[in-house]
Design a protein around this motif. Structure first.
Motif, short mmCIF file in Angstrom:
data_model
loop_
_atom_site.label_atom_id
_atom_site.label_comp_id
_atom_site.label_asym_id
_atom_site.label_seq_id
_atom_site.Cartn_x
_atom_site.Cartn_y
_atom_site.Cartn_z
N ILE A 12 0.83 -1.21 0.00
CA ILE A 12 0.00 0.00 0.00
C ILE A 12 0.86 1.26 0.00
O ILE A 12 1.84 1.35 0.73
CB ILE A 12 -0.93 0.02 1.23
CG1 ILE A 12 -1.76 -1.26 1.32
CG2 ILE A 12 -1.83 1.26 1.20
CD1 ILE A 12 -2.69 -1.49 0.15
N LEU A 13 0.46 2.22 -0.81
CA LEU A 13 1.07 3.55 -0.83
C LEU A 13 -0.03 4.59 -0.69
O LEU A 13 -1.01 4.57 -1.43
CB LEU A 13 1.83 3.77 -2.14
CG LEU A 13 2.33 5.19 -2.43
CD1 LEU A 13 3.38 5.61 -1.41
CD2 LEU A 13 2.90 5.28 -3.85
N SER A 14 0.12 5.50 0.26
CA SER A 14 -0.84 6.58 0.44
C SER A 14 -0.58 7.67 -0.61
O SER A 14 0.56 8.09 -0.81
CB SER A 14 -0.71 7.18 1.84
OG SER A 14 -1.45 8.38 1.96
N VAL A 15 -1.64 8.11 -1.28
CA VAL A 15 -1.54 9.21 -2.25
C VAL A 15 -2.68 10.18 -2.00
O VAL A 15 -3.65 9.88 -1.32
CB VAL A 15 -1.59 8.70 -3.71
CG1 VAL A 15 -0.35 7.91 -4.05
CG2 VAL A 15 -2.85 7.88 -3.97
N ARG A 16 -2.54 11.36 -2.58
CA ARG A 16 -3.57 12.40 -2.42
C ARG A 16 -4.58 12.31 -3.56
O ARG A 16 -4.72 13.22 -4.37
CB ARG A 16 -2.90 13.78 -2.41
CG ARG A 16 -1.94 14.01 -1.26
CD ARG A 16 -1.28 15.37 -1.41
NE ARG A 16 -0.24 15.58 -0.43
CZ ARG A 16 -0.41 16.20 0.73
NH1 ARG A 16 -1.60 16.65 1.06
NH2 ARG A 16 0.60 16.37 1.57
N ARG A 47 -8.35 14.98 0.18
CA ARG A 47 -7.49 14.29 -0.78
C ARG A 47 -6.85 13.09 -0.10
O ARG A 47 -5.75 13.16 0.43
CB ARG A 47 -6.44 15.25 -1.33
CG ARG A 47 -6.97 16.57 -1.88
CD ARG A 47 -8.14 16.36 -2.82
NE ARG A 47 -7.77 15.54 -3.96
CZ ARG A 47 -8.64 14.92 -4.74
NH1 ARG A 47 -9.94 15.01 -4.47
NH2 ARG A 47 -8.24 14.20 -5.75
N MET A 48 -7.57 11.99 -0.12
CA MET A 48 -7.10 10.76 0.51
C MET A 48 -7.27 9.62 -0.47
O MET A 48 -8.38 9.37 -0.96
CB MET A 48 -7.89 10.47 1.79
CG MET A 48 -7.72 11.50 2.88
SD MET A 48 -8.82 11.15 4.29
CE MET A 48 -10.44 11.48 3.56
N GLY A 49 -6.20 8.92 -0.78
CA GLY A 49 -6.28 7.80 -1.70
C GLY A 49 -5.20 6.79 -1.42
O GLY A 49 -4.44 6.91 -0.44
N TYR A 50 -5.11 5.80 -2.28
CA TYR A 50 -4.15 4.73 -2.06
C TYR A 50 -3.86 4.04 -3.38
O TYR A 50 -4.66 4.02 -4.31
CB TYR A 50 -4.71 3.71 -1.05
CG TYR A 50 -6.13 3.30 -1.34
CD1 TYR A 50 -6.42 2.29 -2.26
CD2 TYR A 50 -7.20 3.95 -0.74
CE1 TYR A 50 -7.72 1.94 -2.55
CE2 TYR A 50 -8.52 3.61 -1.03
CZ TYR A 50 -8.76 2.59 -1.93
OH TYR A 50 -10.06 2.25 -2.23
N ILE A 51 -2.68 3.47 -3.44
CA ILE A 51 -2.28 2.57 -4.53
C ILE A 51 -1.97 1.23 -3.90
O ILE A 51 -1.30 1.16 -2.86
CB ILE A 51 -1.06 3.11 -5.29
CG1 ILE A 51 -1.46 4.30 -6.17
CG2 ILE A 51 -0.42 2.02 -6.14
CD1 ILE A 51 -0.28 4.94 -6.89
N ALA A 52 -2.45 0.16 -4.50
CA ALA A 52 -2.12 -1.20 -4.08
C ALA A 52 -1.42 -1.90 -5.24
O ALA A 52 -1.94 -1.91 -6.36
CB ALA A 52 -3.38 -1.95 -3.66
N ALA A 53 -0.25 -2.44 -4.97
CA ALA A 53 0.52 -3.10 -6.02
C ALA A 53 1.56 -4.02 -5.37
O ALA A 53 1.65 -4.10 -4.14
CB ALA A 53 1.19 -2.06 -6.93
N SER A 54 2.34 -4.69 -6.18
CA SER A 54 3.41 -5.54 -5.67
C SER A 54 4.39 -4.72 -4.85
O SER A 54 4.55 -3.52 -5.07
CB SER A 54 4.14 -6.22 -6.84
OG SER A 54 3.24 -7.00 -7.60
N GLU A 55 5.05 -5.37 -3.91
CA GLU A 55 5.92 -4.66 -2.96
C GLU A 55 7.01 -3.86 -3.67
O GLU A 55 7.28 -2.71 -3.29
CB GLU A 55 6.55 -5.66 -1.98
CG GLU A 55 5.58 -6.25 -0.99
CD GLU A 55 6.26 -7.17 0.02
OE1 GLU A 55 7.51 -7.10 0.12
OE2 GLU A 55 5.56 -7.94 0.69
#
Length: 492
Positions: free
Chosen positions: A198-202, A346-354
């Motif tokens: 998980i990576l937090s993004v705006r 502005r709250m979001g997320y990216i989910a991907a391989s480590e």
């Protein structure tokens, strides 16, 4: 005063006591402008503070403070018994006419060239109409703002203030947020993640921009559906990618067209909104979902899955994301709370391989050292205590009622003037108007009547010119929806 010319120069100065800027700063600004424009030259002597005060009819102390200000900045120098002079370190400048001197005015045009691109021309229009059939926004009146306020405030009063405020934190987001998002995605969307995925993004747009910066190179081929989301497409162009648009029909992205492209050229990324395609709201059919994943595995391209409104599906359970069936790490999954909560946050997320998350995190530091950890932590608290889940269940019922009411109004009041299908989910109805109706003119007339609707220009392409717009229903009450359709009916 030594020189009548200097006296004439200073006599033209105008100081405004009503201005918020202090008089001595106004004076120093104007003396500085005279120096910069060559009216006062290197080594030239200035009038004494007494003479200057007499000429401008101000206090001598005010003049002294103005001289001190310019002396501190290096523009003036003083010598005991001799007076105050323009600094000898100021280069000789060609004099300009006084009427051309801009004193204390903001620059409108830069002195250097811009690499201007047509896609960067994005006029921002914030409608203030009483009624709105927008692009598909949530109703902030339903959002748990009080709960968010309490959670945010608690973050400011708890222990560990140095860790929170005294230094920079991790650029990928706070652990509590990543853990909450990971669990949330695993439980609701069938993903298989840990906090390292998980990576937090705006918001989603930052996620797209970050992926383009990190993973797209000049000349790479990026494919997406037409019509599509131009903000995403502009990011592809800005990264100097070659963007190829393929058709979208009632079953979503036409994957057979993608297969043809893959056979003749190397595709780097496919951008898709499979749950509810933007702007038409259609869902990508299961056979096409599986084929898209199979093509990604075969040809090695990235699938960027923008799942902007997963939480709102009315007829049955939401379709699980492509990411839930991805076994080879081909999907970058991106979502946000802007559509489900409020665009203002502005709250979001990216989910991907480590390793993808690690790479995106390193690139993100170049743009944004870290996100809003306090807001992320507050949102994590609302996820962990079930507030968000309760809010979504409540709003799902409200929005479904509004969808049904709005679609009935479109059918009964506008009749043959519009063509649409009742959307299975989302917050808008993709509505195609009779070709005799000028949407730009309709939009302008409606706004004068207090109703905001799109003019449809953002959905037009050289190969796609359907007379359609998105009519958002979620942010309006039942009464407001009725009033909005009545305005359209009268205009049509």
């Amino acid at each position: 005063m030594d020189s009548p010319i200097v006296k004439d120069v200073f006599s033209r100065m105008k100081l405004n006591p009503e201005d918020a800027r202090a008089i001595y700063l106004q004076l120093s600004d104007q003396i500085l402008a005279l120096i910069k424009h060559g009216q006062l030259t290197t080594g030239q002597k200035l009038p004494s503070t007494r003479d200057m005060a007499s000429l401008l009819k101000i206090n001598r102390i005010t003049v002294s403070k103005a001289f001190e200000e310019l002396h501190t900045q290096g523009w003036l120098e003083s010598f005991v018994g001799r007076g105050t002079f323009v600094s000898s370190h100021v280069p000789e400048l060609e004099p300009k006419k006084l009427q051309n001197i801009a004193i204390n005015k903001a620059q409108k045009v830069a002195g250097f060239a811009l690499n201007d691109k047509q896609y960067l021309s994005n006029p921002y229009f914030v409608p203030t109409a009483d009624f709105h059939l927008d692009d598909g926004y949530p109703d902030p009146r339903l959002a748990p703002l009080k709960e968010l306020y309490r959670a945010y405030r608690s973050q400011l009063t708890r222990s560990g203030l140095y860790y929170k405020f005294g230094s920079y934190n991790t650029p990928d987001g706070p652990e509590i947020y990543k853990e909450a998002i990971s669990s949330y995605l695993n439980e609701t969307r069938g993903l298989k993640t840990t906090l390292k995925n998980i990576l937090s993004v705006r918001g989603t747009l930052m996620g797209i921009n970050l992926v383009c910066n990190a993973l797209i190179r000049q000349g790479d081929v990026v494919v997406s559906g037409i019509p599509g989301w131009q903000r995403a497409e502009h990011n592809f162009l800005h990264s100097k990618a070659k963007h190829i648009g393929i058709p979208v029909d009632k079953y979503g992205l036409v994957v057979d067209e993608l297969k043809k492209i893959c056979k003749r050229t190397k595709v780097r990324m496919v951008y898709v909104t499979p749950h509810h395609h933007y702007p038409t709201t259609v869902s990508l059919r299961i056979d096409r979902r599986l084929e898209l994943l199979q093509l990604a595995n075969e040809y090695g391209f990235i699938i960027f899955e923008d799942d902007y409104d997963f939480d709102f599906h009315y007829n049955y359970r939401p379709l699980l994301p492509l990411a839930s069936a991805d076994e080879n790490g081909m999907v970058i999954y991106c979502g946000s709370f802007s559509k489900s909560f409020s665009p203002a946050f502005r709250m979001g997320y990216i989910a991907a391989s480590e390793n993808v998350i690690e790479h995106l995190t390193n690139v993100r530091v170049l743009l944004d050292r870290q996100g809003d950890h306090i807001l992320d932590n507050a949102m994590a608290e609302l996820i962990n205590d079930g507030t968000i889940q309760r809010y979504l269940r409540k709003t799902l019922t409200v929005y479904e009622e509004r969808r049904n009411h709005f679609c009935n109004l479109l059918q009964n009041e506008l009749g043959n003037a519009v063509d649409f299908s009742i959307p299975d989910g989302g917050m808008t109805v993709w509505t195609e108007f009779d070709k005799s109706i000028n949407l730009e003119k309709l939009s302008q007339q409606a706004y004068k009547k207090g109703l905001y609707v799109s003019d449809g220009k953002i959905h037009q392409y050289p190969t796609y010119n359907t007379n359609g717009i998105r009519l958002g229903f979620a942010s309006s009450s039942l009464e407001n929806l009725s009033d909005s359709v009545e305005i359209l009916k009268r205009l049509i």
